[in-house]
Design an enzyme around this catalytic site. Structure first.
Site, PDB file in Angstrom:
ATOM      1  N   ARG A 226      -0.606   9.753  -0.715  1.00  0.00           N
ATOM      2  CA  ARG A 226      -0.030   8.472  -0.331  1.00  0.00           C
ATOM      3  C   ARG A 226       1.482   8.562  -0.496  1.00  0.00           C
ATOM      4  O   ARG A 226       2.000   9.445  -1.175  1.00  0.00           O
ATOM      5  CB  ARG A 226      -0.579   7.347  -1.207  1.00  0.00           C
ATOM      6  CG  ARG A 226      -2.042   7.023  -0.938  1.00  0.00           C
ATOM      7  CD  ARG A 226      -2.546   5.947  -1.867  1.00  0.00           C
ATOM      8  NE  ARG A 226      -1.875   4.651  -1.642  1.00  0.00           N
ATOM      9  CZ  ARG A 226      -2.087   3.574  -2.377  1.00  0.00           C
ATOM     10  NH1 ARG A 226      -2.932   3.624  -3.392  1.00  0.00           N
ATOM     11  NH2 ARG A 226      -1.461   2.443  -2.106  1.00  0.00           N
ATOM     12  N   HIS A 227       2.180   7.656   0.131  1.00  0.00           N
ATOM     13  CA  HIS A 227       3.606   7.520  -0.115  1.00  0.00           C
ATOM     14  C   HIS A 227       3.819   7.194  -1.600  1.00  0.00           C
ATOM     15  O   HIS A 227       2.889   6.785  -2.304  1.00  0.00           O
ATOM     16  CB  HIS A 227       4.182   6.395   0.739  1.00  0.00           C
ATOM     17  CG  HIS A 227       3.432   5.103   0.570  1.00  0.00           C
ATOM     18  ND1 HIS A 227       3.607   4.277  -0.531  1.00  0.00           N
ATOM     19  CD2 HIS A 227       2.473   4.518   1.329  1.00  0.00           C
ATOM     20  CE1 HIS A 227       2.797   3.235  -0.427  1.00  0.00           C
ATOM     21  NE2 HIS A 227       2.095   3.353   0.684  1.00  0.00           N
ATOM     22  N   ASN A 233       4.194  -2.556  -3.252  1.00  0.00           N
ATOM     23  CA  ASN A 233       3.166  -2.222  -4.235  1.00  0.00           C
ATOM     24  C   ASN A 233       3.452  -2.917  -5.557  1.00  0.00           C
ATOM     25  O   ASN A 233       2.549  -3.494  -6.177  1.00  0.00           O
ATOM     26  CB  ASN A 233       3.109  -0.709  -4.470  1.00  0.00           C
ATOM     27  CG  ASN A 233       2.592   0.083  -3.293  1.00  0.00           C
ATOM     28  OD1 ASN A 233       2.962   1.241  -3.117  1.00  0.00           O
ATOM     29  ND2 ASN A 233       1.735  -0.508  -2.469  1.00  0.00           N
ATOM     30  N   ARG A 277       8.289   4.011   4.081  1.00  0.00           N
ATOM     31  CA  ARG A 277       7.916   4.556   2.776  1.00  0.00           C
ATOM     32  C   ARG A 277       7.358   5.978   2.848  1.00  0.00           C
ATOM     33  O   ARG A 277       7.483   6.729   1.881  1.00  0.00           O
ATOM     34  CB  ARG A 277       6.934   3.617   2.060  1.00  0.00           C
ATOM     35  CG  ARG A 277       5.691   3.213   2.822  1.00  0.00           C
ATOM     36  CD  ARG A 277       5.046   2.011   2.120  1.00  0.00           C
ATOM     37  NE  ARG A 277       3.782   1.560   2.699  1.00  0.00           N
ATOM     38  CZ  ARG A 277       3.690   0.684   3.691  1.00  0.00           C
ATOM     39  NH1 ARG A 277       4.788   0.205   4.254  1.00  0.00           N
ATOM     40  NH2 ARG A 277       2.502   0.286   4.134  1.00  0.00           N
ATOM     41  N   GLU A 297      -0.377   2.412   8.398  1.00  0.00           N
ATOM     42  CA  GLU A 297      -1.369   1.719   7.583  1.00  0.00           C
ATOM     43  C   GLU A 297      -2.178   0.719   8.399  1.00  0.00           C
ATOM     44  O   GLU A 297      -1.729   0.243   9.467  1.00  0.00           O
ATOM     45  CB  GLU A 297      -0.657   1.000   6.418  1.00  0.00           C
ATOM     46  CG  GLU A 297      -1.564   0.224   5.467  1.00  0.00           C
ATOM     47  CD  GLU A 297      -2.624   1.065   4.777  1.00  0.00           C
ATOM     48  OE1 GLU A 297      -3.443   1.682   5.492  1.00  0.00           O
ATOM     49  OE2 GLU A 297      -2.665   1.071   3.531  1.00  0.00           O
ATOM     50  N   HIS A 362      -1.027   6.391   4.147  1.00  0.00           N
ATOM     51  CA  HIS A 362      -1.323   5.151   3.445  1.00  0.00           C
ATOM     52  C   HIS A 362      -2.772   5.111   2.947  1.00  0.00           C
ATOM     53  O   HIS A 362      -3.619   5.887   3.379  1.00  0.00           O
ATOM     54  CB  HIS A 362      -1.034   3.973   4.364  1.00  0.00           C
ATOM     55  CG  HIS A 362       0.331   4.057   4.978  1.00  0.00           C
ATOM     56  ND1 HIS A 362       1.452   3.514   4.394  1.00  0.00           N
ATOM     57  CD2 HIS A 362       0.759   4.666   6.119  1.00  0.00           C
ATOM     58  CE1 HIS A 362       2.509   3.773   5.149  1.00  0.00           C
ATOM     59  NE2 HIS A 362       2.123   4.463   6.198  1.00  0.00           N
TER      60      HIS A 362
END
Length: 428
Positions: A226-227, A233, A277, A297, A362
């Site tokens: 994932r980023h 987040n 991101r 995403e 994502h």
């Protein structure tokens, strides 16, 4: 994908000598079709032979002149076929794979007759190979993964496996464009060096052919990440296109070191989404980068930028509906996990063509990709834990994919929402 019925039922009958990648190809086809919601299952004749008590057979067992061995192998084939026919009926199956050598025309004709008598179309898939280096690599792979050689010393297993191949070579009758011209078949020559196609007529047959033309069985790895932790987040918001948080940037700086430790000097290509991101996470990596819109995403529609608590308060019916069937639920004006799979198919197809790839994307997208390789049931895939600041190494093998998780030891918030809750916390 269209909706399939019993009139579309198909059996892919594998053909070829041992160590030609038949089981690998069989498992890949089942994973691909199941991932696309086509009910599919593989029936491995060797598995049935082991259930009958022949667990660690020597090469002599496969000698065509060994009457007892031949009888047991025929019984195993019959049981596999019986279970397959029952599966088609009881579970409304659409595509079955009969994973066996099926090296003689007599065996193939017997299988085809049984299938046609039950309104199932046979399609033969032969993996033919004379590349000795590739065959030896497959033998070395199989001696460590095949249940037949579990606990057997390496050199003994390799010697016996090569002897087994010699036994099959005595009776091997490859598919032939002239003799078998009335059959539906595909011949893979040295994996993908040449592909011969005959009488491919249905949609499902064409999809399977296109898929296997993109496969290779060379050893390779796929890394997933994932980023890094994003501002959204930290604020517990979903979607959006926010920048990385300070800890997310820390992960981005450490990622090259983690990948290097896992991949060594492998020549990687990095795939990222079009969102900020992922680009920020990949900025310090020394590898060639490729951007995919399909890796963006899951689109949260009207809920984009909201917290789960806000969604539960504003759209309580939607919140419950998503918990009840997370795979099928589509956000208002957005996407479902099924929608993500549809747009990911070209990515998966290209991924199968490549060797060593690092994907930075994502949570929902990685769940779908992970489910494909790990054969996770569709209804469970949206609940797979894919934490932040963790590199996942996938190693596709003949009898499954091996997954290793490497934590960066950099703190990050949890973005995992359990069923029925608006709170975010790591699964136990």
């Amino acid at each position: 994908m269209p909706v399939f019925t019993v009139s579309n039922r198909l059996c892919v009958i594998m053909v070829g000598l041992p160590a030609r990648g038949k089981s690998f190809i069989s498992q890949k086809i089942v994973r691909y079709l199941s991932w696309l919601s086509v009910p599919s299952k593989c029936f491995n004749v060797g598995h049935y032979r082991r259930l009958m008590g022949t667990v660690h057979p020597k090469a002599a067992f496969f000698d065509p002149d060994n009457e007892e061995g031949l009888k047991l192998r025929e019984m195993a084939a019959e049981r596999a076929l019986e279970d397959m026919l029952e599966w088609f009926t009881a579970e409304e199956g659409i595509v079955a794979i009969l994973d066996a050598t099926n090296t003689t025309r007599a065996r193939r004709e017997w299988v085809a007759r049984k299938l046609r008598a039950n309104s199932i179309e046979p399609m033969f898939l032969e993996s033919w190979c004379d590349d000795q280096d590739l065959i030896l690599r497959n033998v070395v792979e199989l001696k460590s993964t095949s249940p037949d050689y579990e606990g057997v010393e390496s050199e003994v297993a390799i010697h016996d496996f090569l002897a087994r191949i010699k036994k099959y070579e005595k009776i091997y009758q490859p598919l032939d464009e002239s003799h078998d011209k009335e059959l539906t078949f595909v011949r893979l020559i040295n994996v993908s060096q040449q592909v011969i196609i005959n009488r491919i007529e249905s949609y499902l047959e064409s999809r399977i052919v296109f898929y296997i033309m993109n496969l290779h069985i060379k050893p390779r790895y796929i890394w997933l990440s994932r980023h890094g932790e994003s501002i959204y987040n930290v604020e517990k918001k979903i979607g959006g296109d926010s920048h990385l948080s300070p800890r997310g940037l820390q992960y981005a700086r450490k990622l090259p070191e983690i990948v290097k430790q896992s991949a060594g000097d492998a020549n990687l290509t990095t795939w990222i989404s079009t969102l900020v991101r992922t680009g920020e996470t990949a900025q310090f990596l020394p590898y060639k980068q490729l951007q995919w819109k399909a890796l963006d995403e899951l689109d949260a529609g009207v809920c984009d930028g909201m917290t789960y608590y806000e969604i539960q308060e504003k759209y309580p019916e939607d919140f419950k509906a998503r918990d009840d069937d997370k795979f099928e639920y589509r956000y208002r004006g957005g996407e479902s996990y099924r929608d993500v799979i549809v747009r990911l198919e070209p990515v998966i197809m290209e991924l199968e063509r490549q060797e060593n790839i690092l994907i930075i994307t994502h949570q929902a997208v990685l769940r779908c990709i992970y489910a494909y390789f790990m054969n996770v049931p569709q209804e469970e895939s949206p609940w797979v834990s894919i934490p932040l600041h963790t590199l996942i190494k996938l190693e596709p093998r003949a009898y499954g994919t091996r997954a290793t998780r490497i934590k960066a030891d950099i703190p990050a918030v949890s973005t995992y929402k359990e069923r029925g809750s608006s709170q975010l916390k790591d699964p136990q």
